[in-house]
Structure formats: structure tokens, C-alpha cells
Design a protein around this motif. Structure first.
Motif, PDB file in Angstrom:
ATOM      1  N   ILE A  72      -6.733   3.773  -1.991  1.00  0.00           N
ATOM      2  CA  ILE A  72      -7.042   3.952  -3.430  1.00  0.00           C
ATOM      3  C   ILE A  72      -8.451   4.462  -3.687  1.00  0.00           C
ATOM      4  N   GLY A  73      -9.378   4.317  -2.709  1.00  0.00           N
ATOM      5  CA  GLY A  73     -10.736   4.805  -2.888  1.00  0.00           C
ATOM      6  C   GLY A  73     -11.433   4.121  -4.054  1.00  0.00           C
ATOM      7  N   PHE A  74     -12.503   4.781  -4.569  1.00  0.00           N
ATOM      8  CA  PHE A  74     -13.242   4.235  -5.706  1.00  0.00           C
ATOM      9  C   PHE A  74     -12.657   4.693  -7.043  1.00  0.00           C
ATOM     10  N   LEU A  81       0.829  -1.201   0.000  1.00  0.00           N
ATOM     11  CA  LEU A  81       0.000   0.000   0.000  1.00  0.00           C
ATOM     12  C   LEU A  81       0.865   1.253   0.000  1.00  0.00           C
ATOM     13  N   ASP A  82       1.978   1.198   0.746  1.00  0.00           N
ATOM     14  CA  ASP A  82       2.902   2.332   0.734  1.00  0.00           C
ATOM     15  C   ASP A  82       3.442   2.563  -0.673  1.00  0.00           C
ATOM     16  N   VAL A  83       3.813   1.448  -1.343  1.00  0.00           N
ATOM     17  CA  VAL A  83       4.321   1.565  -2.722  1.00  0.00           C
ATOM     18  C   VAL A  83       3.241   2.129  -3.627  1.00  0.00           C
ATOM     19  N   LEU A  84       2.002   1.651  -3.417  1.00  0.00           N
ATOM     20  CA  LEU A  84       0.885   2.107  -4.243  1.00  0.00           C
ATOM     21  C   LEU A  84       0.655   3.601  -4.078  1.00  0.00           C
ATOM     22  N   ARG A  85       0.775   4.089  -2.833  1.00  0.00           N
ATOM     23  CA  ARG A  85       0.568   5.518  -2.592  1.00  0.00           C
ATOM     24  C   ARG A  85       1.710   6.352  -3.162  1.00  0.00           C
TER      25      ARG A  85
END
Length: 706
Positions: free
Chosen positions: A56-58, A16-20
Motif C-alpha cells: 500500500i505504500g504511503f 494483502l492479496d485482496v487489498l491489491r
């Protein structure tokens, strides 16, 4: 194990950190793959799921769903599959499942269900069904699924036997349970296609699937016209008939027989007996169906063990529906399905079954009075009492105190009964009450009040006062409905039947009418209601009942202050006279040059129901004249004497039958005797001449007296 969970959660947080923090699509995609891999492996707890959503939300899943350009070397639906996996993950959170961003994806879910499915895209279909199930469980979800086309998509998925079609059927069952009418209104062709497949499978199946389908099929049988008005629907009905005939004609155990009886009852509720062919095989099947229902009712209700009865209530309620059809078919004279011998046999069998119903009702305890099955049992007994007046009379008389007490309890506690579940296969449409037992008992009570012993019991148990109160309530319900030419409602039918009961009581128990203050309240209502009702021509039969009842009660209650010439009484009698006066008119005789007396056009269609009331009303009006001093003047003001004189003067005497002449003479003689004004009006319109012409000797003599 705990260490493994911490490691997975730690790895997920790093993803998730990488994704953000991703600087480009490639990094973001790589991180997303790791996240979705964890999601698909079921390694995400509620906390982690929320972290994914917060990260990531919608927006990101929406971008994935709309993207048509997959990464190099990946299948074309890669992005869509990832987006669906994330949405399926979010939907496991009930709060997110009903979110508008999820609901807005319903058309996308529908498209995936109806698209060709390959082995590579099966995970997408699984995710879609997971999302749809979650949406179904949300507050807004079912409504949005119906309005956004999901019913049609599910029907297509099931009919085409596509991957996951068993989930499509489960969702359809859920939607029909929640919004059956809306589903059929919007998607009749698609639902008929499902019913067509189910009925074909039902007919062809030779194993336990046949009995499983008996449980499913009732959910796809609408209580509305499509089945009998559509060729595809008619074909479905024929297949269901043939399938049921094969089942019920075989030796079955209880687990097999019960679903079949419930399916048959569902078809009867939807289509009456129209689904049963009018042929020898059809009549035998109908007789078998009713016979089996009666046997089931006897076996269950004669059982002394209440626990045994409890487990069979649903199937017995279905049997009640089949028995009611049996009653109707035994009484049917036009194009009957049953032969006379079959009718006689079925009536004997049904009599035994109704003996079991009475046996059950006699054992009902106070704490059972709000049981929907009890309501269904009283309802079916009411159907039997309405038609079969000589059978089980002793047993019914013994049960009358309970029936009155039960009906009174439900009527008085209508507000609390509104929260009770209705028994399956039982309708209380149009009654204005949640469980209106009186509506179903009224026809039987009407027969019983014509006989001394049951009438005495009903009076002793306070039924007349209850019926007066019920009549007032039903009048309020009818008055609140918009006037239209719609078919007669159950409310109007209840009012008519109650009038029949009151007519019996007025004739056979006039002292009760004078003594019971409830009838004074009823009289007040009749005085007010007839002037409002009579101008509405679609309520003529009810108006006839109210007019005749009011006239007969007025003859008994002449001392009442309401009948001393006040405005409501004058308006009632004016309306009653108008009802009587407007029934006949003059019309050219097709066989000659003269005019003939005929029924007025407004009365033609209902005369079979109105005729007896009209003649009884004429007798009652004649009886009121010497008792109400102000009435002759009201008759003159209504100008009926002039109209009747002109009518009798212009038509051929041969066109007026003797019974009609006698009715006219009965009223005219009383008016002439009671009022010089009335006598003068008749004389001034050649009364002596036409009295002589029609052989009205009593009137002629009265007019000749000084």
C-alpha cells in the motif's frame, strides 16, 4: 505455536492479496480492516510489515488521513484512525521512520495531540505517540519535530493533562536533551507553561512525587534569561525556592537529598542567586544550601573507597556549583544576601570542604586524568584559589606540581580532549579549548606568583613556559573572533589574567624573563598585538595590560634583537605612547573659568581597571628611555611632548594631582637627559615655566643644565 504464526501470516497474505486486487473502495476497506486488526493485535513481524508497506505504500495511509467522509455507520475519525495505525506500523521500521512522507505528517500528529480526546480516539493518540517516538530516534527527526511545532503541541498536551500526557513529557525531555536552545528559542511561552505546572506540582506535592520532580525539573530550566525576565518565570522560581526550602529543611536520606541538591545547582547555574529571596529566610536557606553541599563534598571525597566516590560524582559536581555560589556571596558587598557572621561561618565550612577536594586530587592516578569529574574538581579549586589566598596555602603549594602537570596535559592534548564528555553543570564557553583547566587556575596563579615559595614551585614545574604558550593560543582565538562591542569573553579575561601573572614574574624574577626563550616569543607577540588592539576601544583594558607588560619586559630584554629599533618595536612603542597620552584631556572646570585636567571619555568607564596599569606603564616607559637609544626619537615622532606641553600649559595646576605630576615628570626627565632633541622640544613649549608651575624640580633642573 509455530502453526498459529504460519496461519496468521497466511491470513495476512490473503488480506494483502485482496487489498491489491480490490475492485472498489468497499472491498479495499474490508481488506484494510483485516490488515489493521492484525497490526493492532501485534501480530505483524518485520517481514509482514514490509509486505504491508510494499502493498500500500504511503499513498493509501495519506488518503485515509485526509478523508473526512467515514463509511456508513462508522465514527467520523475511522479513516484517520486506520491511517495512523498503518503509519505507526511503518514507523517501527527505523528506515521508514525517518522517511520524508512520515516527517511530512508531523503537523497532522500535532493536531491530534491538541484535539479533544474521547475514549474512541485514544487509539489514535497512542499511534501518534508511537510515531513521534520513532521519529525522535531517526537522524532528521528531532530537528523536524522542533521546527514543525511539536514542542508546542506536546506542551499543550502535558499542561492540559490530556490522555497520554506522560508520553508528552517523555518526548519533551528527549527534545530538550537534544536541542534545548532551539526549543526555548521557538517555544518559550509553551515551555514556561510546562515549568509552571511542574513547579506548582512540586510545591504542592507531599509524597515521593516531590523527589521525582526534582529529577525532571532541571531539564526545564533554561540557561538563558526567560526565567528572570518573565513574570511567569519568576513565579516558577519562587515556587521552586519554597519547595526546595521545605525539602532541605527536613530530615532526608541520600536518595532524597541528592536530587534536591542537583535541582538547586541547576537553578544557580541558570540564575545565580537571584531565585533566593533577599530576606532573613532567604539568607538562612542560602547558608543551609552551601553547608549541605560542603558536607556532601567532605563525606564523599574523604571516603577512601574509590568505588564510593565514583557513584557520587554527579551530585558532588552539583555541590561544586553551590560552593562556587557560596564563595561569590561571601565576597559580595553590594546588597549582600548573607550577614557577616554567616559569611565567616561559611568560609570556615568551605575551607574544610576544599581540604577534602585537595585530599581527593592528591590521590588521582594517571589513568584518571581525562575524567570530567577531575576537571570539575580542579575548576572549583581554582575558584577558591582566585579569592581565598591565605587559606590552605601549604596544601595548595604541595598540589601545584600536579595542577601544572594536569593543565599542561589538557592543553597539549586539546584535540583528543575535544572528544571527551563534559561534566554536567560545567561550562568551558569561549575558551577555544575543550577542557581549559588553565582558564580556571589563572586567577589563583596570579596571586601565587606574587609570593616567593609558590612562585618558585611554579617556575620549577615549567608553568611560565606553559603560560606563554597558552597566551599565544588565546591571542589566536581572540584574533579570530569578529570585533564587536559584546561583553568581554572568557578568552579576553584569560589574556588579562595571564598578563597579571607575567607582570608579577617580570618584577620578581627578571632573570627568568631573560633566560627563558618562551618570553622572547611572548615579547614578539606583544610587539605585534598592541598596534592591532589599541584602535578597538572595547578592548582598552586588555590593551592596557599588553602595553604595560610589553614596556616592563622591554626594560628587561633590551639586548633582544626585536628591540633594536625594527618596525614592530617602533609600532609597539608608538601604540604604547598613544595609550598613555590619550588618557587625559582638558575640560572646562564647572566651578570656574579655567580648564581642568580630566580623564578622556574613552577611559572613564574602565579607569578603575586601567589606572594602576597606566601609572606602572609610565614608570616602565621612563625606565626604557635610557636603555633604548632609538626611543626618544620615536617619542618625538609621536608628538606626545607637544601634546603634553600644551595640556599642562592650558589647565589649572590645582586640577592635576601630585601622583599624576610625578608620573609625567618621571618620563620627561629621562627623555630630557637622554636626548637633546626631546629637551629642545620641551623648552620650545615653555617647559621651564610649566615645570616650575607644577613643582617639577627635577625636570626644571634638567632643563636648566647647559
Amino acid at each position: 505455536m509455530a502453526s498459529d504464526g504460519r496461519d496468521r501470516n497466511s491470513a495476512l497474505r490473503r488480506c494483502l492479496d485482496v487489498l491489491r486486487d480490490a475492485r472498489n473502495d468497499s472491498e479495499q476497506f474490508a481488506a484494510l480492516l483485516l490488515v489493521t486488526k492484525a497490526v493492532r493485535a501485534g501480530e505483524v513481524d518485520a517481514k509482514s510489515r514490509r509486505q504491508i508497506f510494499d502493498a500500500i505504500g504511503f499513498t493509501f495511509p495519506s488518503r485515509l488521513l485526509s478523508s473526512r467522509q467515514p463509511p456508513a455507520g462508522c465514527p467520523e475519525h475511522t479513516f484517520r484512525a486506520l491511517g495512523l495505525t498503518l503509519l505507526a506500523c511503518f514507523c517501527t521500521d527505523p528506515e521508514l521512520a525517518g522517511h520524508s512522507q512520515i516527517l511530512n505528517k508531523i503537523p497532522t500528529f500535532n493536531d491530534i495531540l491538541v484535539s479533544p480526546c474521547t475514549p474512541d480516539s485514544r487509539s489514535m493518540v497512542d499511534d501518534v505517540y508511537q510515531c513521534l517516538n520513532a521519529i525522535m530516534a531517526s537522524a532528521r527527526g528531532p530537528g523536524d519535530l522542533v521546527t514543525r511545532g511539536t514542542v508546542a503541541a506536546l506542551c499543550q498536551a502535558y499542561v492540559s493533562c490530556s490522555y497520554g500526557s506522560e508520553h508528552a513529557l517523555e518526548l519533551l525531555l528527549g527534545l530538550l536533551a537534544i536541542a534545548e536552545a532551539k526549543c526555548w528559542q521557538r517555544d518559550t511561552p509553551h515551555l514556561l507553561a510546562v515549568l509552571s505546572k511542574l513547579s506548582s506540582d512540586f510545591l504542592k506535592s507531599e509524597d515521593m512525587t516531590k523527589f521525582e520532580l526534582c529529577e525532571i525539573l532541571p531539564h526545564f530550566i533554561p540557561l538563558s534569561p526567560p526565567l528572570t525576565q518573565d513574570s511567569q518565570g519568576s513565579e516558577c522560581l519562587h515556587r521552586l525556592y519554597k519547595g526546595l526550602a521545605a525539602i532541605l529543611g527536613s530530615k532526608l536520606n541520600q536518595a532524597q537529598r541528592d536530587p534536591a541538591l542537583k535541582l538547586a545547582a541547576c537553578l544557580v547555574q541558570a540564575c545565580g542567586s537571584e531565585w533566593i529571596p533577599a530576606e532573613s529566610a532567604g539568607s538562612k536557606f542560602l547558608a543551609l544550601l552551601v553547608n549541605l553541599a560542603c558536607v556532601e563534598v567532605r563525606l564523599t571525597l574523604e571516603e577512601p573507597d574509590p568505588i564510593e566516590v565514583e557513584g557520587k560524582k554527579q551530585v558532588v559536581t552539583a555541590c561544586y556549583v553551590l560552593m562556587e555560589m557560596g564563595i561569590q556571596e561571601c565576597l559580595r558587598e553590594e546588597k549582600p544576601l548573607l550577614e557577616e557572621v554567616q559569611k565567616m561561618q561559611l568560609m570556615r565550612i568551605m575551607e574544610e570542604a576544599f581540604g577534602a577536594v585537595i585530599f581527593y586530587l592528591k590521590r588521582v592516578k594517571q589513568e584518571q586524568l581525562q575524567d570530567p569529574f577531575l576537571f570539575a574538581s580542579v575548576r572549583i579549586l581554582g575558584a577558591w584559589m582566585a579569592e581565598e589566598t591565605s587559606s590552605l596555602k601549604q596544601e595548595i603549594c604541595e598540589l601545584l606540581p600536579f595542577l601544572v602537570h594536569y593543565a599542561k596535559k589538557l592543553f597539549k592534548e586539546g584535540s583528543s580532549a575535544a572528544h571527551l564528555p563534559q561534566p554536567e553543570l560545567v561550562s568551558t564557553e569561549g575558551s577555544g579549548l575543550p577542557q581549559d583547566a588553565l582558564r580556571f587556575l589563572l586567577p589563583g596563579f596570579c596571586h601565587l606568583t606574587a609570593e616567593d615559595r609558590p612562585r618558585d614551585i611554579l617556575i620549577q614545574e615549567g608553568a611560565p613556559a606553559l603560560l606563554c604558550e597558552y597566551f599565544l593560543h588565546q591571542w589566536e582565538v581572540l584574533s579570530s573572533q569578529p570585533t564587536s562591542l559584546a561583553p568581554m569573553t572568557s578568552t579576553e579575561m584569560s589574556l588579562q589574567t595571564a598578563c597579571g601573572i607575567f607582570l608579577n614574574l617580570v618584577v620578581t624574577a627578571p632573570d627568568l624573563i631573560r633566560r627563558d626563550k618562551s618570553f622572547s616569543s611572548l615579547m614578539d607577540l606583544l610587539l605585534k598585538s598592541l598596534p592591532l588592539l589599541l584602535p578597538q576601544k572595547d578592548h582598552l583594558v586588555l590593551a592596557a595590560n599588553i602595553a604595560t607588560l610589553g614596556l616592563l619586559m622591554a626594560r628587561v630584554l633590551t639586548a633582544s634583537s626585536a628591540l633594536q629599533g625594527a618596525q614592530p618595536a617602533r609600532e609597539f612603542f608608538g601604540a604604547a605612547i598613544r595609550f598613555l597620552a590619550d588618557a587625559h584631556t582638558a575640560q572646562a572646570d564647572p566651578g570656574g573659568d579655567s580648564l581642568a585636567m580630566t580623564l578622556s571619555p574613552a577611559y572613564l568607564s574602565t579607569w578603575a581597571d586601567v589606572q594602576e596599569l597606566w601609572f606602572l606603564g609610565m614608570q616602565a616607559l621612563a625606565g626604557c628611555v635610557p636603555l633604548l637609544p632609538w626611543l626618544p626619537e620615536a617619542v618625538v615622532q609621536a608628538r606626545w611632548l607637544e601634546e603634553l606641553s600644551q595640556l599642562l600649559s592650558c589647565v589649572a595646576p590645582a586640577s592635576v594631582d601630585f601622583e599624576l605630576i610625578a608620573a609625567f615628570q618621571g618620563v620627561l626627565v629621562e627623555l630630557a637627559r637622554a636626548s637633546k632633541l626631546c629637551r629642545d622640544v620641551v623648552l620650545s613649549h615653555q617647559g621651564r615655566e610649566w615645570a616650575n608651575l607644577y613643582g617639577m624640580a627635577a625636570l626644571e633642573q634638567c632643563l636648566s643644565e647647559p
